[in-house]
Motif scaffolding. Structure first.
Motif, PDB file in Angstrom:
ATOM      1  N   CYS A 226     -59.094  75.592 -13.413  1.00  0.00           N
ATOM      2  CA  CYS A 226     -57.801  76.205 -13.732  1.00  0.00           C
ATOM      3  C   CYS A 226     -57.418  75.968 -15.184  1.00  0.00           C
ATOM      4  O   CYS A 226     -56.865  76.850 -15.842  1.00  0.00           O
ATOM      5  CB  CYS A 226     -56.727  75.664 -12.795  1.00  0.00           C
ATOM      6  N   ARG A 227     -57.714  74.768 -15.687  1.00  0.00           N
ATOM      7  CA  ARG A 227     -57.424  74.492 -17.111  1.00  0.00           C
ATOM      8  C   ARG A 227     -58.243  75.424 -18.003  1.00  0.00           C
ATOM      9  O   ARG A 227     -57.769  75.876 -19.039  1.00  0.00           O
ATOM     10  CB  ARG A 227     -57.719  73.019 -17.438  1.00  0.00           C
ATOM     11  N   ASN A 453     -52.433  78.022   6.481  1.00  0.00           N
ATOM     12  CA  ASN A 453     -53.672  77.269   6.599  1.00  0.00           C
ATOM     13  C   ASN A 453     -53.639  75.964   5.820  1.00  0.00           C
ATOM     14  O   ASN A 453     -53.954  74.908   6.358  1.00  0.00           O
ATOM     15  CB  ASN A 453     -54.846  78.133   6.115  1.00  0.00           C
ATOM     16  N   TYR A 454     -53.247  76.023   4.544  1.00  0.00           N
ATOM     17  CA  TYR A 454     -53.224  74.769   3.781  1.00  0.00           C
ATOM     18  C   TYR A 454     -51.845  74.121   3.757  1.00  0.00           C
ATOM     19  O   TYR A 454     -51.664  73.055   3.162  1.00  0.00           O
ATOM     20  CB  TYR A 454     -53.758  74.976   2.356  1.00  0.00           C
ATOM     21  N   LEU A 455     -50.838  74.754   4.374  1.00  0.00           N
ATOM     22  CA  LEU A 455     -49.512  74.179   4.664  1.00  0.00           C
ATOM     23  C   LEU A 455     -48.647  73.926   3.428  1.00  0.00           C
ATOM     24  O   LEU A 455     -47.466  74.243   3.428  1.00  0.00           O
ATOM     25  CB  LEU A 455     -49.640  72.876   5.457  1.00  0.00           C
ATOM     26  N   PHE A 456     -49.189  73.346   2.371  1.00  0.00           N
ATOM     27  CA  PHE A 456     -48.359  73.037   1.198  1.00  0.00           C
ATOM     28  C   PHE A 456     -49.259  72.847  -0.013  1.00  0.00           C
ATOM     29  O   PHE A 456     -50.481  72.672   0.108  1.00  0.00           O
ATOM     30  CB  PHE A 456     -47.527  71.764   1.429  1.00  0.00           C
ATOM     31  N   GLN A 461     -47.923  71.085 -10.215  1.00  0.00           N
ATOM     32  CA  GLN A 461     -49.000  71.620 -11.043  1.00  0.00           C
ATOM     33  C   GLN A 461     -49.995  72.405 -10.181  1.00  0.00           C
ATOM     34  O   GLN A 461     -50.480  73.463 -10.585  1.00  0.00           O
ATOM     35  CB  GLN A 461     -49.720  70.480 -11.763  1.00  0.00           C
ATOM     36  N   ALA A 462     -50.276  71.907  -8.976  1.00  0.00           N
ATOM     37  CA  ALA A 462     -51.168  72.628  -8.063  1.00  0.00           C
ATOM     38  C   ALA A 462     -50.554  73.969  -7.661  1.00  0.00           C
ATOM     39  O   ALA A 462     -51.265  74.972  -7.507  1.00  0.00           O
ATOM     40  CB  ALA A 462     -51.448  71.778  -6.832  1.00  0.00           C
ATOM     41  N   ALA A 463     -49.238  74.004  -7.501  1.00  0.00           N
ATOM     42  CA  ALA A 463     -48.564  75.267  -7.169  1.00  0.00           C
ATOM     43  C   ALA A 463     -48.671  76.256  -8.332  1.00  0.00           C
ATOM     44  O   ALA A 463     -48.817  77.468  -8.110  1.00  0.00           O
ATOM     45  CB  ALA A 463     -47.097  75.000  -6.830  1.00  0.00           C
ATOM     46  N   ARG A 464     -48.600  75.757  -9.576  1.00  0.00           N
ATOM     47  CA  ARG A 464     -48.765  76.641 -10.741  1.00  0.00           C
ATOM     48  C   ARG A 464     -50.188  77.190 -10.794  1.00  0.00           C
ATOM     49  O   ARG A 464     -50.407  78.363 -11.100  1.00  0.00           O
ATOM     50  CB  ARG A 464     -48.430  75.873 -12.019  1.00  0.00           C
ATOM     51  N   TYR A 465     -51.158  76.319 -10.501  1.00  0.00           N
ATOM     52  CA  TYR A 465     -52.548  76.786 -10.483  1.00  0.00           C
ATOM     53  C   TYR A 465     -52.758  77.820  -9.372  1.00  0.00           C
ATOM     54  O   TYR A 465     -53.522  78.776  -9.542  1.00  0.00           O
ATOM     55  CB  TYR A 465     -53.490  75.602 -10.291  1.00  0.00           C
TER      56      TYR A 465
END
Length: 509
Positions: A226-227, A453-456, A461-465
């Motif tokens: 992602c970076r 499926n992955y719930l959250f 930062q993971a949400a931005r990716y």
């Protein structure tokens, strides 16, 4: 006298008592009206909850043909009589025998593994006169393999007589010093954000292949990928912001956060879709406030089509932005009101159904934007006028006050539609504009399926990716580009790509 000992009540005291009783009666009537509205609202809310749990999710509306169902026989006494018998003879065609099922031809681009089967006990001297060919579609599970680079080292003598070691250059890898190739990284990202397989499930798949990869290692690969793709995502956002017509919507996403231990934070993906340029952009924000779209659309100039959420109202005051509303959202309110008031809700749904029939006709005839504009002007304009007059006549606070309770589902639907009516009918002014922003909801659908499926998301930062990945894959879908091949090639090329050439890597045709 018999009544001489009784005293009569003064007139003024009687009138005061009557006024008090009238006042109490009016207060009770107001309380009763409020209670009735509350009961209606709670009944509607209960019906919606039952529908969410037990009912159908589809919003199809089939209008009732009163001309066929009402025959004017009410109150007519019927007398049962024995039917007369008669003999009927007729001729009918014999049913045709169904032929064998026709198999679809298998795609020519698929590789063929040829196996020739010779007959047993073939006599010597037999002459071949032809062949029978049968093609069967088969599948082998995806296999991991190791790509091994061997770089021989050489010593060559220089002009000064000194030896120099020479070795071939390694190709640039997506993750420096890493041992994951672009194909594997693309497979992991496609698996999670297109096929909705969380990383821990993919770890289990690898175990069945005899390869153990720690989930923490995969998370590290994900962050590194992602970076690497961030500059390309920024280029995509810039192109979306430079368009002149956008669909906008938002969807929630649970996010783990250190700020809320033991619970998840509700973040939001704000989605912007450019239908003419075929671009999709997800922008993650920690909340649903207007700050998110205000910052993203700071330099946007053009037409923005959204639902009736108040967070978008700030753009109605900007002279460089034209606001459109979504007819599908208004229709949804009336569809929910069918059980509450079938007559009024059915009328509104019938008119909207006529409007959508016009749009469907335009697509079937493959009209240009200019042709669609003139066709709407001739066909849709009279329907919109009828619907607008009906909304004014039945509005809870308008001329029809008392006919529709403001707290009822029908009252809410009418108030919502009437408030947005200037934006709802504005699509008539340009053949490029759509009647609703349903396409952006289709772009959001992978997020809704994925979070089941992955719930959250593990962090903000993971949400931005995740927003970045959904942007890329949504754009791939709009442009009919196979996402795996695009991502594998992009991960291989982007480490050596110049900033001025990033646009060439975007998944657009």
């Amino acid at each position: 006298m018999l009544f001489s000992g009784m005293q009569t009540q003064p007139v003024s005291s009687y009138e005061n008592t009557l006024l008090v009783l009238r006042r109490e009666n009016e207060e009770l009537a107001q309380v009763n009206s409020k209670q009735q509205q509350k009961i209606t609202f709670l009944e509607q809310e209960l019906a919606q909850l039952k529908r969410l749990i037990f009912g159908s999710k589809r919003e199809r509306f089939v209008p009732t043909d009163t001309g066929q169902l009402t025959l004017g026989l009410e109150g007519v006494e019927t007398v049962e009589t024995q039917p007369e018998k008669e003999q009927v003879s007729y001729t009918r065609e014999k049913a045709k025998k169904q032929g064998k099922a026709v198999r679809l031809e298998l795609p020519a681009h698929l590789p063929r593994q040829i196996e020739t089967i010779e007959p047993e006990n073939l006599v010597e001297g037999a002459r071949r006169i032809g062949e029978a060919v049968t093609e069967i579609l088969e599948y082998n599970p995806g296999k991991l393999y190791v790509k091994k680079y061997i770089r021989p080292k050489y010593v060559q003598m220089g002009t000064d007589g000194e030896g120099k070691i020479v070795i071939g250059d390694m190709p640039t890898l997506p993750i420096p010093q890493g041992n994951a190739g672009p194909g594997l990284l693309a497979h992991l990202l496609i698996g999670k954000f297109v096929d909705h397989l969380p990383f821990y499930r993919q770890v289990q798949q690898f175990k069945r292949e005899g390869v153990k990869i720690a989930e923490s290692t995969i998370n590290g690969w994900f962050n590194a990928s992602c970076r690497l793709l961030e500059p390309l995502y920024e280029e995509l956002c810039r192109k979306v912001q430079q368009t002149n017509y956008l669909h906008g919507d938002e969807t929630p996403l649970p996010v783990q956060s250190s700020e809320k231990k033991g619970a998840t934070h509700t973040g939001y993906h704000w989605v912007y879709r450019a239908p003419l340029e075929k671009l999709v952009c997800f922008d993650y924000q920690k909340g649903r406030g207007r700050e998110g779209p205000k910052a993203f659309l700071k330099n946007f100039k053009g037409t923005l089509q959204t639902d009736g959420y108040v967070g978008y109202e700030i753009f109605d005051r900007r002279p460089d932005i034209t606001m459109l509303a979504c007819m599908a959202h208004a229709r949804r309110y009336f569809e929910k009101a069918l059980n509450n008031d079938a007559e009024r809700a059915g009328y509104a749904l019938s008119r909207m159904q006529e409007l959508y029939a016009i749009e469907r006709k335009c697509r079937e005839m493959e009209f240009t934007h200019e042709q669609r504009y003139y066709y709407r002007k001739r066909k849709a304009k009279p329907i919109l006028k009828k619907l607008e007059s009906w909304l004014k006549a039945n509005h809870p606070e308008g001329a029809g006050y008392g006919k529709v309770l403001s707290e009822s589902a029908t009252g809410v639907a009418i108030a919502y539609t009437f408030k947005l009516w200037p934006r709802l009918k504005r699509y008539m002014q340009n053949g490029q504009w759509e009647i609703d922003n349903n396409p952006v909801e289709n772009s959001i659908r992978p997020v809704a399926i994925g979070r089941k499926n992955y719930l959250f998301a593990g962090s903000h930062q993971a949400a931005r990716y995740a927003a970045m990945m959904y942007s890329f894959f949504g754009t791939c879908k709009m442009n009919d580009i196979e996402p795996f091949e695009w991502l594998r090639e992009t991960l291989a090329k982007i480490p050596d790509c110049k900033v001025s050439e990033l646009e060439k890597l975007l998944p657009i045709r």
